[in-house]
Design a protein around this motif. Sequence first.
Motif, PDB file in Angstrom:
ATOM      1  N   MET A  43      -4.362   8.518 -12.954  1.00  0.00           N
ATOM      2  CA  MET A  43      -5.631   8.201 -12.474  1.00  0.00           C
ATOM      3  C   MET A  43      -6.814   8.377 -13.754  1.00  0.00           C
ATOM      4  O   MET A  43      -7.003   8.991 -14.287  1.00  0.00           O
ATOM      5  N   SER A  44      -7.530   7.177 -13.947  1.00  0.00           N
ATOM      6  CA  SER A  44      -8.195   6.906 -14.944  1.00  0.00           C
ATOM      7  C   SER A  44      -9.673   7.254 -14.451  1.00  0.00           C
ATOM      8  O   SER A  44      -9.828   7.190 -13.113  1.00  0.00           O
ATOM      9  N   THR A  45     -10.219   8.022 -15.017  1.00  0.00           N
ATOM     10  CA  THR A  45     -11.698   8.470 -14.693  1.00  0.00           C
ATOM     11  C   THR A  45     -12.925   7.769 -15.458  1.00  0.00           C
ATOM     12  O   THR A  45     -13.472   7.127 -14.625  1.00  0.00           O
ATOM     13  N   THR A  46     -12.951   7.592 -16.597  1.00  0.00           N
ATOM     14  CA  THR A  46     -13.773   6.891 -17.262  1.00  0.00           C
ATOM     15  C   THR A  46     -13.116   5.908 -18.281  1.00  0.00           C
ATOM     16  O   THR A  46     -12.159   6.116 -19.220  1.00  0.00           O
ATOM     17  N   VAL A  47     -13.453   4.442 -18.348  1.00  0.00           N
ATOM     18  CA  VAL A  47     -13.066   3.764 -19.153  1.00  0.00           C
ATOM     19  C   VAL A  47     -13.875   2.820 -19.668  1.00  0.00           C
ATOM     20  O   VAL A  47     -15.281   2.798 -19.188  1.00  0.00           O
ATOM     21  N   VAL A  48     -13.521   1.879 -20.757  1.00  0.00           N
ATOM     22  CA  VAL A  48     -14.700   0.852 -21.193  1.00  0.00           C
ATOM     23  C   VAL A  48     -14.416  -0.284 -20.542  1.00  0.00           C
ATOM     24  O   VAL A  48     -13.319  -0.833 -20.535  1.00  0.00           O
TER      25      VAL A  48
ATOM     26  N   ASP B 219       0.684  -1.219  -0.121  1.00  0.00           N
ATOM     27  CA  ASP B 219      -0.058  -0.046  -0.078  1.00  0.00           C
ATOM     28  C   ASP B 219       0.837   1.253  -0.098  1.00  0.00           C
ATOM     29  O   ASP B 219       0.562   2.186  -0.589  1.00  0.00           O
ATOM     30  N   LEU B 220       1.995   1.106   0.662  1.00  0.00           N
ATOM     31  CA  LEU B 220       2.899   2.250   0.626  1.00  0.00           C
ATOM     32  C   LEU B 220       3.490   2.699  -0.920  1.00  0.00           C
ATOM     33  O   LEU B 220       3.501   3.627  -1.041  1.00  0.00           O
ATOM     34  N   ASP B 221       3.809   1.573  -1.366  1.00  0.00           N
ATOM     35  CA  ASP B 221       4.352   1.658  -2.830  1.00  0.00           C
ATOM     36  C   ASP B 221       3.140   2.549  -3.833  1.00  0.00           C
ATOM     37  O   ASP B 221       3.436   3.343  -4.426  1.00  0.00           O
ATOM     38  N   VAL B 222       1.882   2.130  -3.510  1.00  0.00           N
ATOM     39  CA  VAL B 222       0.672   2.699  -4.273  1.00  0.00           C
ATOM     40  C   VAL B 222       0.753   4.058  -3.818  1.00  0.00           C
ATOM     41  O   VAL B 222       0.232   5.099  -4.450  1.00  0.00           O
TER      42      VAL B 222
ATOM     43  N   ALA C  37      -3.760   1.998 -10.141  1.00  0.00           N
ATOM     44  CA  ALA C  37      -2.523   2.451  -9.786  1.00  0.00           C
ATOM     45  C   ALA C  37      -1.501   1.268  -9.344  1.00  0.00           C
ATOM     46  O   ALA C  37      -0.529   1.353  -9.685  1.00  0.00           O
ATOM     47  N   ARG C  38      -2.153   0.419  -8.609  1.00  0.00           N
ATOM     48  CA  ARG C  38      -1.329  -0.872  -8.156  1.00  0.00           C
ATOM     49  C   ARG C  38      -0.715  -1.567  -9.373  1.00  0.00           C
ATOM     50  O   ARG C  38       0.410  -2.081  -9.183  1.00  0.00           O
ATOM     51  N   SER C  39      -1.569  -1.639 -10.263  1.00  0.00           N
ATOM     52  CA  SER C  39      -1.215  -2.452 -11.467  1.00  0.00           C
ATOM     53  C   SER C  39      -0.103  -1.682 -12.268  1.00  0.00           C
ATOM     54  O   SER C  39       0.904  -2.400 -12.618  1.00  0.00           O
TER      55      SER C  39
END
Length: 475
Positions: free
Chosen positions: A324-329, A198-201, A442-444
């Motif tokens: 940060m993605s906001t809207t995706v398919v 979580d610290l990495d993220v 973000a983790r990915s």
Amino acid sequence: MNHRAFALALAALASLTLQGAAAQGLRPSGASASGKSGLSAPSSPAARPAATPSITLPAPGADTVPRSADFIVAVVNSEPVTNYEVRSRLVRAEAQLAKQGGAMPPRDVLAREVLERIILEKVQLQQARDTGIKVDDFAVSQAEQGVARQNDMTVDQFYARLARDGMGKERFREELRNQLLQQRLREREVEARVKVSDLDVDQFLREEQKGTDVASMEINLGHVLVLVPENASPVQMAERQARAQRAADRVRAGEDFAAVAREISDAPEGQRAGGLLGLRPADRYPELFVNSTLGLSVGSIVGPVRSPAGFHVLKVVERVTAGMSTTVVQNHARHILLRTGPQLSEAAAAARLADYRRRVLSGTADFAALAREHSQDGSSKEGGDLGWASPGRYVPEFEQALDTLRPGGISEPLVSRFGVHLIQLLERREAKLTPREQREMARSAVREKKLDEAYATWAQELRGRAYVEYRDPPQ
């Protein structure tokens, strides 16, 4: 020439990016959002090949070099590397660099780079054999079909082309098998090294949120290219523009972008990934693409727009600002997994899944019921349902399979290191991500960076443990 571009060109040539036969599963970013599947696979391009088989065809005569004067240039753990191996690969590397339009390094420098790549491959293949990793003929055949599709040919047409250029079918299949062995070794050895805390993220998010300009933006575009030949006549120009306009009109009317790209696009990603260029920083896209799509919402279609190469049709698939993605398919899918081993070969599993597919399509069986009865994945209790997934949740191979499907469609059996899968796309939608989903993306991203680093370290360690004796320099 640019060192990074040179290194990437060599890496692309030296390893076949076998996406069609690569792992089909979820990215290991912790438990999935639905908690329904324990599949995992590397998410880094360095740690695993991309989703569709891709190989540079040998230049005419590349593999017809006389062997009479062949000699050993190096020995890798008692296994020889011959001058013929280096020379054949060198011709292919030169052809690839010429195709990319990059500066050509001195031939002796390029030959040494090719030799080092071959040495690393041999070390990895030896390690794969020593650890008992195997590749079934079915996986090789699936990769073979993917390579042919990537080159817009049938398998028979592809081998006819290779035969004209001096490469036989058995040798080509051996190369495919070797690349699959390396891929599976990397997946086994590298993935376990990567842990994301979580610290990495938190640190990643803090760094990415410092700016919101184009320089910090990442976008994923769909792309259809209609090439225009040099010195094209006005008639040719008009015909190519009309072809691009038809493609744009079709996707604006609601046709699947990936299907249109595979049918019309002259760009490599048209066949390889349904036109998807992949999520990347905006500064890694042509300025024309960025300026044409700037400020447009996800799902927007642009074009045709003109460049020196031809006419382009673009679709905004995904946009990430400051990480940060906001809207995706998103895709809603389900699958059936059969795990392979001594009691079930990949070919037998694929045949069984092909029968399930036939029964579902004919209306004599229900996909969910078959999944509950036969699937060996944690999602079986839910009829194979994986829930809604944003881009990045699955490895590219799995997402490519989904991109080729329309809602209700069922894929052909797909081989992975987990077993063999049958995938059905249930629904597709555009959605705004929750804060939790943004954090998982973000983790990915953090994991992808760490996988790059882990692969480089692992490859260096493996190479360092090998005994390599250099003989006469390659000629």
